[in-house]
Design a protein around this motif. Structure first.
Motif, mmCIF file in Angstrom:
data_model
loop_
_atom_site.group_PDB
_atom_site.id
_atom_site.type_symbol
_atom_site.label_atom_id
_atom_site.label_comp_id
_atom_site.label_asym_id
_atom_site.label_seq_id
_atom_site.Cartn_x
_atom_site.Cartn_y
_atom_site.Cartn_z
ATOM 1 N N GLN A 56 0.751 -1.378 0.132
ATOM 2 C CA GLN A 56 -0.196 0.150 -0.004
ATOM 3 C C GLN A 56 0.915 1.314 -0.044
ATOM 4 O O GLN A 56 1.582 1.417 1.020
ATOM 5 N N TYR A 59 0.648 7.675 -4.566
ATOM 6 C CA TYR A 59 1.042 7.910 -6.134
ATOM 7 C C TYR A 59 2.524 8.354 -6.344
ATOM 8 O O TYR A 59 3.283 7.818 -7.118
ATOM 9 N N MET A 78 -3.395 1.756 -3.733
ATOM 10 C CA MET A 78 -3.076 3.346 -3.503
ATOM 11 C C MET A 78 -3.899 3.978 -2.759
ATOM 12 O O MET A 78 -5.293 3.842 -2.681
ATOM 13 N N ARG A 79 -3.146 4.675 -1.637
ATOM 14 C CA ARG A 79 -3.917 5.539 -0.949
ATOM 15 C C ARG A 79 -4.240 6.937 -1.540
ATOM 16 O O ARG A 79 -3.384 7.336 -2.347
ATOM 17 N N LEU A 80 -5.523 7.215 -1.317
ATOM 18 C CA LEU A 80 -5.922 8.461 -2.187
ATOM 19 C C LEU A 80 -6.061 9.566 -1.458
ATOM 20 O O LEU A 80 -5.984 10.755 -1.997
ATOM 21 N N ILE A 105 -9.208 9.059 -8.832
ATOM 22 C CA ILE A 105 -8.532 7.634 -8.992
ATOM 23 C C ILE A 105 -7.732 7.549 -10.423
ATOM 24 O O ILE A 105 -7.202 6.545 -10.708
ATOM 25 N N ALA A 108 -4.387 6.175 -9.768
ATOM 26 C CA ALA A 108 -4.304 4.673 -9.466
ATOM 27 C C ALA A 108 -4.407 4.042 -10.796
ATOM 28 O O ALA A 108 -4.060 2.899 -10.969
ATOM 29 N N ALA A 113 -2.972 0.205 -10.334
ATOM 30 C CA ALA A 113 -3.359 -0.383 -8.861
ATOM 31 C C ALA A 113 -4.408 -1.283 -9.115
ATOM 32 O O ALA A 113 -5.421 -1.409 -9.823
ATOM 33 N N VAL A 116 -7.957 0.890 -4.299
ATOM 34 C CA VAL A 116 -7.672 2.305 -3.921
ATOM 35 C C VAL A 116 -8.163 2.294 -2.331
ATOM 36 O O VAL A 116 -9.062 1.544 -2.196
ATOM 37 N N CYS A 144 -14.797 4.815 -8.823
ATOM 38 C CA CYS A 144 -14.608 3.339 -8.737
ATOM 39 C C CYS A 144 -15.528 2.495 -9.438
ATOM 40 O O CYS A 144 -15.162 1.448 -10.128
#
Length: 282
Positions: A56, A59, A78-80, A105, A108, A113, A116, A144
């Motif tokens: 994890q 970006y 991926m941390r958003l 996103i 990602a 990715a 997310v 998403c």
């Protein structure tokens, strides 16, 4: 044609289980989280070689994983978002914002990715922060669905900062279950949940989620106790873990990954996981 959520979920969950190693701590802006993450290139190479299911990241660091050659490497989660509830003191203004506000996103998708992740903070007397998180999730959730990206929601029930200061989780099962249920209502495909104070209550969290539940690790703790707690939570129906400091802040993260992978995917208990950990250091 964009990948479906199922295709991406298959990259994360081998036999329905997952170990996601979190090293996205840089956006927390908390110095105590950064021990062990000074050389990100070295950390990513070491963790990728250890072979967890996922890593994890944010970006700005994700190229270190995705530029590694070969097909056999962990999936990218991926941390958003980012926020300030992690600090040792309470700020005048508590906030949580998306790292890429205009197109959340897109990073990602660019970095391929598999998932997310976005926070759902519940802090005492901070309804504005909670509202920001709901708005973030609603915004990300639409994209998403549009692009077939699995959404992991991280519901965090925190104690008042005045209790002991800093980022302290409230393990009250009733509060955790309620917030996890809300995460599901908001469209979570995966829930990253805090352990309940009594592990025997964790099956209620799994029931409320109605989707894969990964246990959040929190601060570094005694490793034998981490294994014992992890096994107890797996027996309550957890589908794996998202552990950060309990992996990357140990002297040999690869040994911890090997032991946890055996627990998650092979069903070994905590005693056997400890034996695997010790034997891999010889």
């Amino acid at each position: 044609m964009y990948q479906s959520k199922k295709v991406r979920m298959n990259r994360l969950f081998g036999n329905g289980r997952c170990l996601d190693v979190a090293i996205d701590h840089g956006v927390c802006n908390e110095p105590s989280f950064m021990d062990g993450l000074e050389d990100m290139e070295k950390v990513v190479a070491l963790l990728a070689a250890a072979g967890p299911d996922a890593i994890q990241m944010n970006y700005g660091q994700s190229d270190l994983l995705q530029n590694l050659p070969g097909r056999e490497k962990p999936a990218l989660v991926m941390r958003l978002d980012m926020g300030n509830p992690y600090n040792r003191f309470r700020h005048r203004d508590m906030w949580a914002v998306l790292q890429n506000a205009s197109d959340p996103i897109a990073p990602a998708l660019r970095m391929d990715a598999a998932c997310v992740v976005v926070n759902l903070f519940m802090l005492p007397d901070e309804p504005g922060l909670f509202k920001q998180c709901v708005e973030n999730i609603a915004r990300v959730g639409q994209d998403c669905e549009k692009f077939g990206m699995p959404l992991m929601i991280e519901p965090l029930v925190m104690q008042p900062n005045s209790e002991r200061g800093g980022y302290l989780v409230d393990g009250d099962a009733e509060k955790i279950v309620t917030l996890v249920r809300l995460a599901r209502e908001l469209g979570a495909d995966i829930v990253k949940a805090d352990p309940t104070s009594d592990p025997a209550d964790f099956h209620r969290v799994v029931q409320a989620a109605r989707c894969p539940v990964l246990v959040r690790g929190g601060g570094k703790a005694d490793l034998r106790q981490v294994f014992a707690n992890s096994y107890a939570l797996m027996r309550q129906g957890a589908h794996g873990m998202v552990y950060g400091r309990n992996i990357y802040q140990h002297d040999n993260p690869a040994r911890v990954v090997k032991a946890l992978m055996a627990m998650i995917h092979d069903g070994v208990d905590d005693a056997e996981a400890w034996r695997i950990y010790e034997a891999s250091g010889r």
